[in-house]
Design a protein around this motif. Sequence first.
Motif, mmCIF file in Angstrom:
data_model
loop_
_atom_site.group_PDB
_atom_site.id
_atom_site.type_symbol
_atom_site.label_atom_id
_atom_site.label_comp_id
_atom_site.label_asym_id
_atom_site.label_seq_id
_atom_site.Cartn_x
_atom_site.Cartn_y
_atom_site.Cartn_z
ATOM 1 N N SER A 86 0.827 -1.214 0.000
ATOM 2 C CA SER A 86 0.000 0.000 0.000
ATOM 3 C C SER A 86 0.859 1.260 0.000
ATOM 4 C CB SER A 86 -0.906 0.002 1.219
ATOM 5 O OG SER A 86 -1.611 1.242 1.316
ATOM 6 N N ARG A 87 0.431 2.236 -0.781
ATOM 7 C CA ARG A 87 1.057 3.554 -0.764
ATOM 8 C C ARG A 87 0.411 4.458 0.267
ATOM 9 N NH1 ARG A 87 -2.058 7.375 -2.576
ATOM 10 N NH2 ARG A 87 -0.284 8.805 -2.610
ATOM 11 N N GLY A 88 -0.647 3.955 0.944
ATOM 12 C CA GLY A 88 -1.359 4.768 1.915
ATOM 13 C C GLY A 88 -2.354 5.694 1.247
ATOM 14 N N LEU A 89 -2.853 6.666 2.008
ATOM 15 C CA LEU A 89 -3.903 7.555 1.517
ATOM 16 C C LEU A 89 -3.423 8.968 1.249
ATOM 17 C CD1 LEU A 89 -6.807 6.409 3.891
ATOM 18 C CD2 LEU A 89 -6.365 5.695 1.535
ATOM 19 N N GLY A 288 8.300 -8.735 12.294
ATOM 20 C CA GLY A 288 6.896 -8.936 12.631
ATOM 21 C C GLY A 288 5.964 -8.446 11.545
ATOM 22 N N ARG A 289 6.497 -8.289 10.330
ATOM 23 C CA ARG A 289 5.709 -7.806 9.198
ATOM 24 C C ARG A 289 5.940 -8.722 7.996
ATOM 25 N NH1 ARG A 289 4.717 -4.673 12.810
ATOM 26 N NH2 ARG A 289 4.644 -2.383 12.763
ATOM 27 N N ALA A 290 4.905 -8.919 7.198
ATOM 28 C CA ALA A 290 5.113 -9.541 5.894
ATOM 29 C C ALA A 290 5.975 -8.611 5.052
ATOM 30 C CB ALA A 290 3.784 -9.792 5.207
ATOM 31 N N VAL A 291 6.661 -9.165 4.073
ATOM 32 C CA VAL A 291 7.489 -8.342 3.186
ATOM 33 C C VAL A 291 6.666 -7.212 2.580
ATOM 34 C CG1 VAL A 291 8.737 -8.365 0.984
ATOM 35 C CG2 VAL A 291 9.178 -10.146 2.674
ATOM 36 N N THR A 292 5.435 -7.495 2.217
ATOM 37 C CA THR A 292 4.557 -6.474 1.637
ATOM 38 C C THR A 292 4.276 -5.349 2.630
ATOM 39 O OG1 THR A 292 2.756 -7.970 2.253
ATOM 40 C CG2 THR A 292 3.412 -7.930 -0.070
ATOM 41 N N GLU A 293 4.020 -5.704 3.871
ATOM 42 C CA GLU A 293 3.734 -4.701 4.898
ATOM 43 C C GLU A 293 4.962 -3.856 5.202
ATOM 44 O OE1 GLU A 293 0.396 -6.901 7.659
ATOM 45 O OE2 GLU A 293 2.470 -7.606 7.809
ATOM 46 N N LEU A 294 6.120 -4.515 5.290
ATOM 47 C CA LEU A 294 7.346 -3.787 5.594
ATOM 48 C C LEU A 294 7.728 -2.863 4.443
ATOM 49 C CD1 LEU A 294 9.426 -3.548 7.875
ATOM 50 C CD2 LEU A 294 10.831 -5.224 6.653
ATOM 51 N N ALA A 295 7.554 -3.323 3.207
ATOM 52 C CA ALA A 295 7.837 -2.473 2.052
ATOM 53 C C ALA A 295 6.928 -1.249 2.026
ATOM 54 C CB ALA A 295 7.687 -3.269 0.759
ATOM 55 N N SER A 296 5.672 -1.431 2.396
ATOM 56 C CA SER A 296 4.739 -0.312 2.479
ATOM 57 C C SER A 296 5.168 0.668 3.561
ATOM 58 C CB SER A 296 3.327 -0.825 2.762
ATOM 59 O OG SER A 296 2.442 0.235 3.073
ATOM 60 N N ASP A 308 -0.100 1.917 -5.516
ATOM 61 C CA ASP A 308 0.141 0.688 -4.772
ATOM 62 C C ASP A 308 0.903 -0.264 -5.687
ATOM 63 O OD1 ASP A 308 -1.420 1.604 -2.599
ATOM 64 O OD2 ASP A 308 -3.252 0.856 -3.551
ATOM 65 N N ALA A 309 1.702 -1.106 -5.095
ATOM 66 C CA ALA A 309 2.322 -2.210 -5.824
ATOM 67 C C ALA A 309 1.704 -3.503 -5.315
ATOM 68 C CB ALA A 309 3.834 -2.203 -5.611
ATOM 69 N N TYR A 310 2.091 -4.632 -5.860
ATOM 70 C CA TYR A 310 1.608 -5.906 -5.329
ATOM 71 C C TYR A 310 2.618 -7.002 -5.606
ATOM 72 C CZ TYR A 310 -0.153 -6.611 -10.162
ATOM 73 O OH TYR A 310 -0.275 -6.727 -11.520
ATOM 74 N N ILE A 311 2.508 -8.083 -4.832
ATOM 75 C CA ILE A 311 3.392 -9.237 -4.961
ATOM 76 C C ILE A 311 2.528 -10.498 -4.999
ATOM 77 C CG2 ILE A 311 5.184 -10.617 -3.835
ATOM 78 C CD1 ILE A 311 6.417 -8.169 -2.723
ATOM 79 N N THR A 312 2.867 -11.406 -5.885
ATOM 80 C CA THR A 312 2.158 -12.686 -5.928
ATOM 81 C C THR A 312 2.440 -13.473 -4.652
ATOM 82 O OG1 THR A 312 3.997 -13.738 -7.095
ATOM 83 C CG2 THR A 312 2.234 -12.797 -8.442
#
Length: 446
Positions: A86-89, A288-296, A308-312
């Motif tokens: 997520s890029r946030g709001l 304590g974060r998924a890679v997606t959460e930490l990247a965000s 936003d980006a995404y990962i399979t």
Amino acid sequence: MSSSISKIAVLTGGILMSVYAGSDASSQSTPLSAQESDPKVMGWMEGFPPPPDKIITQPDSVYFSFPRLRWSVCHMRELLPTEEISRGLGSPAPLNYLSAAEFADEREAIDALVFTPLERDVEMTWKDSLDANYTDGILILHRGQVIYERYRGCLDASGKHAAMSMTKSLTGLLAEILVQEGALNENALVSEIIPEIGDSAFATATVRQVMDMTTGVQYSENYSDPNADIWVYSAAANPLPKPADYKGPNGYWEYLQQVKPEGKHGEAFHYKTINSDMLGWIVSRVSGRAVTELASERLWRPMGAEQDAYITVDAKGVPFAGGGLSAGLRDLGRIGLLMLNDGVIDGKRLFPAEVVRKIRAGGDPTKFGTAYPALIGGSYTSMWWKYPGDDGVFAARGVHGQTIYVDPSSEMVIVRFASFPRAENPLIDPTTLPAFRAVAEYLKSK
């Protein structure tokens, strides 16, 4: 290879897609040109409904074969389950551009640059190289400004494109941030952080050996061998339901738990995607974060990403830390600026400068080997490539031509998305590297 493994291995996303791109294109003596294979020309997925021979979808195992891959690289979320970065709001932080007149002049000048591809005698222009490498999008930043931007094929400014193994460099960057901030001990054994790894070959490797891909682990990507490890790995990673008779590991992490040793840790660089999956697990456990959460949290939100980006993900929702990222071109340009400017963007520091300094310094070149002819004398560390030469160039790389190319000597970042017919960057390097150097020399002369 068992029938259940072969049945689901051909459906999986991520790295196995490259099997089809390579084998399909190599079976053609002369693949379709960039213009001929343009998705708009091919007519993929056009119409309501599209003609049957123009449909690209799961579970059709050839969706990443050439020329279909030229459409698929911009549509991964339609083919595989994903998790968002997520890029946030908040409002995006705008990139700085030259004035319209200056931008047009610079584009014309760069398009006309001439260089000679490696081991060839015939010169080529920059503009011609875009077609030669099946470029879908390319962005050049110089001294913090966008001076060149083009979109082709399936991509436009609002689209997202598969980054392939540039995902590894994102994972490596997150890991290096944790190391420099003291949250991750690079000298710790993997088993000290992930006890569940058991007696896997990874257990006795250090975090740094995983980050630099100098682990002694068994993993063959010989696609012509039906018993190669890639097939078991791909079956495990496949997010679709497993056949009733399937007996293998389920998901990236279960696969890592059964990896066998091969060679000694720390002896040599061996490019093996499973190191990235192992590092993704380590990063997630420590943070304590998924890679997606930490990247965000550490990158996409604070850098003011546009999209936003995404990962399979696998069947258990684990992000593919070695190759699953899709993102916008400009947002990877922002990553490039962070790497060029030692962790600072728009005057804001996102992570310690030592993160980039460590990556820029590279790994041990004596361990790098000769598998990448154009990069001999280079090295690899924190899942980034250090190029040979005195300019300090380092890069993220992904098959089919993806790159974030950072050249501190010319204060330049180049980001390219591409859909080259074969999944072998050594085939692209002879054109890419002198083309990028030609732009760097042009900018240094200004």
